[in-house]
Design an enzyme around this catalytic site. Sequence first.
Site, PDB file in Angstrom:
ATOM      1  N   LYS A   1     -11.353   5.844   9.748  1.00  0.00           N
ATOM      2  CA  LYS A   1     -10.677   5.084  10.806  1.00  0.00           C
ATOM      3  C   LYS A   1      -9.449   4.352  10.241  1.00  0.00           C
ATOM      4  O   LYS A   1      -9.315   4.210   9.027  1.00  0.00           O
ATOM      5  CB  LYS A   1     -11.660   4.089  11.423  1.00  0.00           C
ATOM      6  CG  LYS A   1     -12.193   3.044  10.445  1.00  0.00           C
ATOM      7  CD  LYS A   1     -13.388   2.292  11.019  1.00  0.00           C
ATOM      8  CE  LYS A   1     -13.919   1.286  10.005  1.00  0.00           C
ATOM      9  NZ  LYS A   1     -15.203   0.700  10.438  1.00  0.00           N
TER      10      LYS A   1
ATOM     11  N   TYR B   1      12.473 -19.152   0.628  1.00  0.00           N
ATOM     12  CA  TYR B   1      12.370 -19.995   1.830  1.00  0.00           C
ATOM     13  C   TYR B   1      11.510 -21.235   1.578  1.00  0.00           C
ATOM     14  O   TYR B   1      10.410 -21.149   1.046  1.00  0.00           O
ATOM     15  CB  TYR B   1      11.731 -19.207   2.960  1.00  0.00           C
ATOM     16  CG  TYR B   1      12.570 -18.058   3.475  1.00  0.00           C
ATOM     17  CD1 TYR B   1      13.851 -18.261   3.988  1.00  0.00           C
ATOM     18  CD2 TYR B   1      12.064 -16.762   3.460  1.00  0.00           C
ATOM     19  CE1 TYR B   1      14.607 -17.206   4.470  1.00  0.00           C
ATOM     20  CE2 TYR B   1      12.800 -15.693   3.943  1.00  0.00           C
ATOM     21  CZ  TYR B   1      14.083 -15.923   4.455  1.00  0.00           C
ATOM     22  OH  TYR B   1      14.822 -14.879   4.925  1.00  0.00           O
TER      23      TYR B   1
HETATM   24  C1  LIG Z   1     -16.083   0.813   9.367  1.00  0.00           C
HETATM   25  C2  LIG Z   1     -17.493   1.207   9.535  1.00  0.00           C
HETATM   26  C3  LIG Z   1     -18.217   1.769   8.468  1.00  0.00           C
HETATM   27  C4  LIG Z   1     -17.676   1.844   7.059  1.00  0.00           C
HETATM   28  O1  LIG Z   1     -17.786   0.578   6.436  1.00  0.00           O
HETATM   29  P1  LIG Z   1     -17.389   0.354   4.898  1.00  0.00           P
HETATM   30  O2  LIG Z   1     -17.801  -1.040   4.630  1.00  0.00           O
HETATM   31  O3  LIG Z   1     -15.918   0.561   4.820  1.00  0.00           O
HETATM   32  O4  LIG Z   1     -18.129   1.355   4.109  1.00  0.00           O
HETATM   33  C5  LIG Z   1     -19.496   2.232   8.739  1.00  0.00           C
HETATM   34  N1  LIG Z   1     -20.034   2.142   9.990  1.00  0.00           N
HETATM   35  C6  LIG Z   1     -19.364   1.574  11.014  1.00  0.00           C
HETATM   36  C7  LIG Z   1     -20.020   1.474  12.354  1.00  0.00           C
HETATM   37  C8  LIG Z   1     -18.086   1.082  10.829  1.00  0.00           C
HETATM   38  O5  LIG Z   1     -17.445   0.511  11.851  1.00  0.00           O
END
Ligand SMILES: *Cc1c(COP(=O)(O)O)cnc(C)c1O
Length: 369
Positions: free
Chosen positions: A35, A262
Amino acid sequence: MMESRYRIIDLQAVAYNFSLIKSLVGTSLIMPIVKANAYGHGLQEIAKFLQDCGAHYMGVAAIEEALFLRKHNIYIPILVLGSFVETQIPLFLQNNIECMAASKEKLDALNRYAQEFKIKAKVHLKLDTGLSRLGVRSSNAEQFFLHALSLKHIEVVGIASHFATADSPDRTFMHEQTERFYQACLLFEKYAGRMPLRHIANSAALVQSKDTHFDMVRPGIMCYGVYPASWMRNVIDLKPVMSLYARVVYFKVVLAGIGVSYGLTWRSAKDTRVITVSVGYGDGYPRALTNKGYVLLKGNHYPIVGAVCMDQMMIDIGQASAYNGDEVVIIGKSGTQEITVNDLVDLYGGSPYEFLTMQTERISRYYLK
Ligand SMILES: *Cc1c(COP(=O)(O)O)cnc(C)c1O
């Protein structure tokens, strides 16, 4: 690379992390999570590579990401982890994308559309075992399961849940969630006469306890060689995938007492050399690292002085020398020194997840096979 800022994505490091996961989970299937543009590493390239590595499933957050993957030759099963709205259901069904059903109402809607399409919708039943985000509370799993099993156009492929505290060294609540999940799945088996794919483990959980592996694991951040929390560095050895470079674009001598950047929040104590480097918060480098972060130049580390700007930041190199065009390591190795994402976020109390996904598309990516 002539650009003033760029990233190198080391695919061999992805392969290394993936095989490490494989050795940890044994026969459980692996659904790498890609994702948010593969946590900023590039969805198309990373997904293709993980598919070639032997990933069984691909996990994304939104249907748009899943459609992108289908368009780019990802042929293994894809699961959308997030929730969906009713108007998106045809997209799932027409593209053979699996979804998480987190309520009876979602199941009914899926069933309706699937009936119309004369197919079965492939769903994973989402249970809330303690995160309180999505899903039917595991204490109500029985009615939820019976409802799913009564719908003619629903095919229950999996049962899923998600941990709230897996990255904590205190495993108490993680074990509690695991136990609730385990018990609920037994109920499903009792009514269905079979056990679907059970999955609950994210990176932190799969490293912390084999009890969480079940039939499939969902590692995200560890595929990219970053630790869910820094203390986990002592538990497992991952290979960082992304390095980030910028260049020296200006050199000057700053006299004692002169303010820099800044707000003039930093003033030199003595005459010193300050370089301007071509990266800033407009690239996703946190402004919170103002007067806190550091970079590597020719194997040595030097502090950021003054506010991180949108496109640049200033570095105090003391009596060292630097020339326009010199490469500056923002994340990665230089000589014997290394800066990791976990090192940086610890300096300002940030999250490694947020850091990775904040990187903007202005920084091009080059893939190292
Ligand atoms: C993002 C996500 C993962 C992966 O999590 P990590 O901590 O990056 O391994 C797994 N399951 C769900 C439902 C997620 O949203």
